[in-house]
Write an enzyme that holds these catalytic residues in place. Structure first.
Site, PDB file in Angstrom:
ATOM      1  N   GLN A 196      12.465  66.721  50.862  1.00 20.94           N
ATOM      2  CA  GLN A 196      11.334  67.372  51.559  1.00 20.94           C
ATOM      3  C   GLN A 196      10.144  66.421  51.609  1.00 20.94           C
ATOM      4  OE1 GLN A 196      10.936  71.754  50.153  1.00 20.94           O
ATOM      5  NE2 GLN A 196      11.994  70.689  48.505  1.00 20.94           N
ATOM      6  N   HIS A 231      11.391  67.041  56.221  1.00 22.55           N
ATOM      7  CA  HIS A 231      10.013  67.355  56.612  1.00 22.55           C
ATOM      8  C   HIS A 231       9.301  66.154  57.227  1.00 22.55           C
ATOM      9  CE1 HIS A 231       9.826  71.021  53.650  1.00 22.55           C
ATOM     10  NE2 HIS A 231      10.486  71.289  54.763  1.00 22.55           N
ATOM     11  N   CYS A 238       4.879  60.879  69.859  1.00 22.83           N
ATOM     12  CA  CYS A 238       3.927  61.199  70.925  1.00 22.83           C
ATOM     13  C   CYS A 238       4.320  62.522  71.571  1.00 22.83           C
ATOM     14  CB  CYS A 238       3.926  60.085  71.966  1.00 22.83           C
ATOM     15  SG  CYS A 238       2.786  60.383  73.333  1.00 22.83           S
ATOM     16  N   THR A 279      11.209  70.438  42.910  1.00 18.50           N
ATOM     17  CA  THR A 279      10.651  71.280  43.985  1.00 18.50           C
ATOM     18  C   THR A 279      10.384  72.683  43.445  1.00 18.50           C
ATOM     19  OG1 THR A 279      11.031  72.229  46.193  1.00 18.50           O
ATOM     20  CG2 THR A 279      13.000  71.681  44.907  1.00 18.50           C
ATOM     21  N   ASN A 292      13.892  70.232  36.900  1.00 22.59           N
ATOM     22  CA  ASN A 292      12.487  70.374  37.283  1.00 22.59           C
ATOM     23  C   ASN A 292      11.627  70.392  36.027  1.00 22.59           C
ATOM     24  OD1 ASN A 292      10.817  70.655  39.640  1.00 22.59           O
ATOM     25  ND2 ASN A 292      10.368  72.757  39.067  1.00 22.59           N
ATOM     26  N   GLU A 294       9.508  72.621  35.304  1.00 22.56           N
ATOM     27  CA  GLU A 294       9.429  74.017  34.841  1.00 22.56           C
ATOM     28  C   GLU A 294      10.313  74.853  35.767  1.00 22.56           C
ATOM     29  OE1 GLU A 294       5.258  74.511  35.421  1.00 22.56           O
ATOM     30  OE2 GLU A 294       5.472  74.594  37.600  1.00 22.56           O
ATOM     31  N   ALA A 328      11.143  64.243  35.717  1.00 22.18           N
ATOM     32  CA  ALA A 328      12.265  63.723  36.500  1.00 22.18           C
ATOM     33  C   ALA A 328      12.720  62.345  36.011  1.00 22.18           C
ATOM     34  CB  ALA A 328      11.860  63.644  37.978  1.00 22.18           C
TER      35      ALA A 328
HETATM   36  C1  BJW Z   1       8.003  67.837  38.433  1.00 24.15           C
HETATM   37  C2  BJW Z   1       7.242  66.809  37.932  1.00 24.15           C
HETATM   38  C3  BJW Z   1       7.934  65.785  37.281  1.00 24.15           C
HETATM   39  C4  BJW Z   1       5.871  68.177  38.826  1.00 24.15           C
HETATM   40  N1  BJW Z   1       9.270  65.854  37.186  1.00 24.15           N
HETATM   41  N2  BJW Z   1       9.324  67.884  38.321  1.00 24.15           N
HETATM   42  C5  BJW Z   1      12.446  82.204  55.341  1.00 24.15           C
HETATM   43  C6  BJW Z   1      13.379  81.390  55.990  1.00 24.15           C
HETATM   44  C7  BJW Z   1      12.946  80.345  56.802  1.00 24.15           C
HETATM   45  C8  BJW Z   1      11.590  80.083  56.955  1.00 24.15           C
HETATM   46  C9  BJW Z   1      10.656  80.890  56.329  1.00 24.15           C
HETATM   47  C10 BJW Z   1      11.089  81.920  55.517  1.00 24.15           C
HETATM   48  N3  BJW Z   1       9.987  82.514  55.011  1.00 24.15           N
HETATM   49  C11 BJW Z   1       8.891  81.874  55.461  1.00 24.15           C
HETATM   50  C12 BJW Z   1       9.256  80.865  56.275  1.00 24.15           C
HETATM   51  C13 BJW Z   1       8.290  79.955  56.986  1.00 24.15           C
HETATM   52  C14 BJW Z   1       7.760  78.763  56.232  1.00 24.15           C
HETATM   53  C15 BJW Z   1       7.691  78.993  54.738  1.00 24.15           C
HETATM   54  O1  BJW Z   1       8.534  78.596  53.976  1.00 24.15           O
HETATM   55  N4  BJW Z   1       6.650  79.636  54.256  1.00 24.15           N
HETATM   56  C16 BJW Z   1       6.514  79.871  52.816  1.00 24.15           C
HETATM   57  C17 BJW Z   1       5.174  79.362  52.336  1.00 24.15           C
HETATM   58  C18 BJW Z   1       6.818  81.300  52.528  1.00 24.15           C
HETATM   59  N5  BJW Z   1       8.593  77.613  56.527  1.00 24.15           N
HETATM   60  C19 BJW Z   1       8.391  76.868  57.608  1.00 24.15           C
HETATM   61  O2  BJW Z   1       7.510  77.125  58.414  1.00 24.15           O
HETATM   62  C20 BJW Z   1       9.342  75.709  57.843  1.00 24.15           C
HETATM   63  N6  BJW Z   1       9.929  75.822  59.133  1.00 24.15           N
HETATM   64  C21 BJW Z   1      10.766  76.816  59.460  1.00 24.15           C
HETATM   65  O3  BJW Z   1      11.041  77.681  58.656  1.00 24.15           O
HETATM   66  O4  BJW Z   1      11.323  76.744  60.725  1.00 24.15           O
HETATM   67  C22 BJW Z   1      12.180  77.841  61.154  1.00 24.15           C
HETATM   68  C23 BJW Z   1      13.545  77.871  60.513  1.00 24.15           C
HETATM   69  C24 BJW Z   1      14.077  79.094  60.130  1.00 24.15           C
HETATM   70  C25 BJW Z   1      15.335  79.165  59.548  1.00 24.15           C
HETATM   71  C26 BJW Z   1      16.086  78.030  59.344  1.00 24.15           C
HETATM   72  C27 BJW Z   1      15.578  76.818  59.736  1.00 24.15           C
HETATM   73  C28 BJW Z   1      14.287  76.738  60.283  1.00 24.15           C
HETATM   74  C29 BJW Z   1       8.585  74.386  57.810  1.00 24.15           C
HETATM   75  C30 BJW Z   1       8.058  74.044  56.457  1.00 24.15           C
HETATM   76  C31 BJW Z   1       7.228  72.751  56.516  1.00 24.15           C
HETATM   77  C32 BJW Z   1       6.660  72.356  55.170  1.00 24.15           C
HETATM   78  N7  BJW Z   1       5.716  71.347  55.348  1.00 24.15           N
HETATM   79  C33 BJW Z   1       5.046  70.770  54.157  1.00 24.15           C
HETATM   80  C34 BJW Z   1       3.885  69.856  54.604  1.00 24.15           C
HETATM   81  C35 BJW Z   1       4.274  68.828  55.650  1.00 24.15           C
HETATM   82  C36 BJW Z   1       4.646  67.484  55.080  1.00 24.15           C
HETATM   83  C37 BJW Z   1       3.531  66.861  54.231  1.00 24.15           C
HETATM   84  O5  BJW Z   1       2.364  66.855  54.641  1.00 24.15           O
HETATM   85  O6  BJW Z   1       3.852  66.356  53.155  1.00 24.15           O
HETATM   86  O7  BJW Z   1       6.003  70.090  53.353  1.00 24.15           O
HETATM   87  S1  BJW Z   1       4.384  72.009  53.061  1.00 24.15           S
HETATM   88  C38 BJW Z   1       4.742  71.157  51.578  1.00 24.15           C
HETATM   89  O8  BJW Z   1       5.622  71.994  50.792  1.00 24.15           O
HETATM   90  C39 BJW Z   1       5.523  69.900  51.981  1.00 24.15           C
HETATM   91  C40 BJW Z   1       6.644  69.928  50.978  1.00 24.15           C
HETATM   92  O9  BJW Z   1       7.748  69.197  51.465  1.00 24.15           O
HETATM   93  C41 BJW Z   1       6.921  71.387  50.784  1.00 24.15           C
HETATM   94  C42 BJW Z   1       7.641  71.731  49.503  1.00 24.15           C
HETATM   95  O10 BJW Z   1       6.854  71.437  48.373  1.00 24.15           O
HETATM   96  P1  BJW Z   1       7.544  70.903  47.038  1.00 24.15           P
HETATM   97  O11 BJW Z   1       8.151  69.601  47.292  1.00 24.15           O
HETATM   98  O12 BJW Z   1       8.401  71.952  46.456  1.00 24.15           O
HETATM   99  O13 BJW Z   1       6.242  70.631  46.119  1.00 24.15           O
HETATM  100  P2  BJW Z   1       5.497  71.638  45.110  1.00 24.15           P
HETATM  101  O14 BJW Z   1       4.185  71.026  44.799  1.00 24.15           O
HETATM  102  O15 BJW Z   1       5.486  73.004  45.623  1.00 24.15           O
HETATM  103  O16 BJW Z   1       6.423  71.638  43.798  1.00 24.15           O
HETATM  104  C43 BJW Z   1       6.558  70.499  42.968  1.00 24.15           C
HETATM  105  C44 BJW Z   1       7.472  70.851  41.802  1.00 24.15           C
HETATM  106  O17 BJW Z   1       7.691  69.693  41.036  1.00 24.15           O
HETATM  107  C45 BJW Z   1       6.869  71.906  40.854  1.00 24.15           C
HETATM  108  O18 BJW Z   1       7.858  72.884  40.544  1.00 24.15           O
HETATM  109  C46 BJW Z   1       6.532  71.113  39.588  1.00 24.15           C
HETATM  110  O19 BJW Z   1       6.713  71.840  38.379  1.00 24.15           O
HETATM  111  C47 BJW Z   1       7.534  69.990  39.662  1.00 24.15           C
HETATM  112  N8  BJW Z   1       7.096  68.763  39.001  1.00 24.15           N
HETATM  113  N9  BJW Z   1       5.900  67.094  38.161  1.00 24.15           N
HETATM  114  C48 BJW Z   1       9.912  66.943  37.699  1.00 24.15           C
HETATM  115  N10 BJW Z   1       7.260  64.757  36.720  1.00 24.15           N
END
Ligand code: BJW
Length: 254
Positions: A104, A122, A130, A190, A216, A218, A234
């Site tokens: 991601q 992502h 563009c 994640t 993870n 936690e 990690a």
């Molecule tokens: C450690 C550590 C260490 C710390 N060692 N661990 C149900 C089905 C489908 C879609 C939806 C749904 N319900 C809602 C939706 C819509 C929406 C969504 O999910 N909303 C929720 C908020 C509810 N999703 C979307 O809109 C997506 N598109 C979509 O669904 O299209 C339609 C579709 C439908 C069905 C099938 C297919 C498609 C698009 C999502 C786009 C996310 N974009 C972002 C930002 C853009 C990129 C950027 O700028 O970087 O992507 S948001 C942000 O969150 C980023 C990340 O990739 C993403 C995930 O975050 P991640 O990686 O989990 O980070 P954290 O900070 O949340 O967690 C870090 C973890 O690491 C923690 O647990 C820590 O404990 C741990 N950690 N240190 C190990 N040292």
């Protein structure tokens, strides 16, 4: 509870395909921020102001500033692949079956570590595209709304090659095909808050009957969906788990 040695042996003998999902936690120890931790990106920025198509229309300057800053951060010489990125590249090179790494993360640390079978679902921070033409290109520097497209010459259409909320993540067909066929699914660093990635564990379990593992810091939001889980940084958990899978080290910690 980690994977039992006899299960690992079966997976290895079967050359079971592996799918790995990574999130921001795997890059944390390389010096990049996560999103939802207390010091994370969403503590400084409002998601709705920088990570939606609507935000880009309403305030392109702010969105460009947000990604220009993150691009600059990725060029910091201190930001390098860590032991977890390196271990996953090694797993891909040495596991007897297919290994697909789905990240991601928009950083390039998996690629720099040597992972080849890699999907950036992502998008990628160091690429732009563009809206006026079909340009998709590497872009290491700053971007502004005035920047003309190097292909069609129009200004205002260039945007980061990232997937914002409400947009379709990339290469979903290839990801679901691999999930439906894997013997082992590993989720690393994640929080399990963003779909569809947060639902991959259920697809791997229900469609492929895969063993599912969470590594993870936690328990994530979906922690109870995993067959096995181990918690810690990690850079410790991933090399240890990979060593166990490749049968050359001590097993992961409880
Ligand atoms: C450690 C550590 C260490 C710390 N060692 N661990 C149900 C089905 C489908 C879609 C939806 C749904 N319900 C809602 C939706 C819509 C929406 C969504 O999910 N909303 C929720 C908020 C509810 N999703 C979307 O809109 C997506 N598109 C979509 O669904 O299209 C339609 C579709 C439908 C069905 C099938 C297919 C498609 C698009 C999502 C786009 C996310 N974009 C972002 C930002 C853009 C990129 C950027 O700028 O970087 O992507 S948001 C942000 O969150 C980023 C990340 O990739 C993403 C995930 O975050 P991640 O990686 O989990 O980070 P954290 O900070 O949340 O967690 C870090 C973890 O690491 C923690 O647990 C820590 O404990 C741990 N950690 N240190 C190990 N040292």
């Amino acid at each position: 509870m980690p994977l039992r040695p006899d299960l690992i042996e079966i997976l290895r003998d079967e050359k079971a395909p592996i799918v790995i999902l990574t999130g921001a936690g795997i890059s944390k120890e390389s010096g990049l921020h996560t999103f939802r931790d207390a010091d994370g990106i969403w503590a400084k920025y409002d998601i709705s102001e920088v990570a939606t198509p609507e935000a880009f229309i309403a305030n392109p300057d702010l969105v460009h500033h947000f990604y220009n800053d993150r691009r600059a951060g990725l060029h910091d010489p201190n930001v390098q692949p860590n032991a977890a990125h390196v271990a996953l590249a090694r797993l891909e090179a040495e596991w007897p079956g297919d290994v697909l790494l789905v990240t991601q993360n928009i950083d390039d640390l998996h690629g720099r570590a040597g992972s080849k079978n890699l999907i950036h679902m992502h998008g990628e921070l160091l690429k732009i595209r563009c809206n006026h033409c079909d340009l998709l290109t590497e872009w290491p520097g700053d971007l502004a709304k005035e920047t003309p497209c190097p292909a069609c010459g129009k200004a205002g259409g260039l945007r980061p090659h990232v997937v914002w909320f409400g947009e379709m993540p990339l290469e979903m067909e290839r990801i679901y095909a691999a999930l439906g066929d894997c013997g082992l699914f590993i989720s690393i660093g994640t929080s399990g808050n963003v779909y569809p990635a947060a639902g991959f564990v259920q697809v791997a379990h229900e469609e492929a009957g895969a063993e599912t593992v969470e590594l993870n810091l936690e328990p994530s939001s979906g922690a109870t969906l995993f067959d096995h889980s181990t918690y810690g940084p990690a850079t410790e958990l991933v090399p240890a788990f990979v060593a166990t899978l490749l049968e050359d080290g001590s097993g992961p910690r409880d």
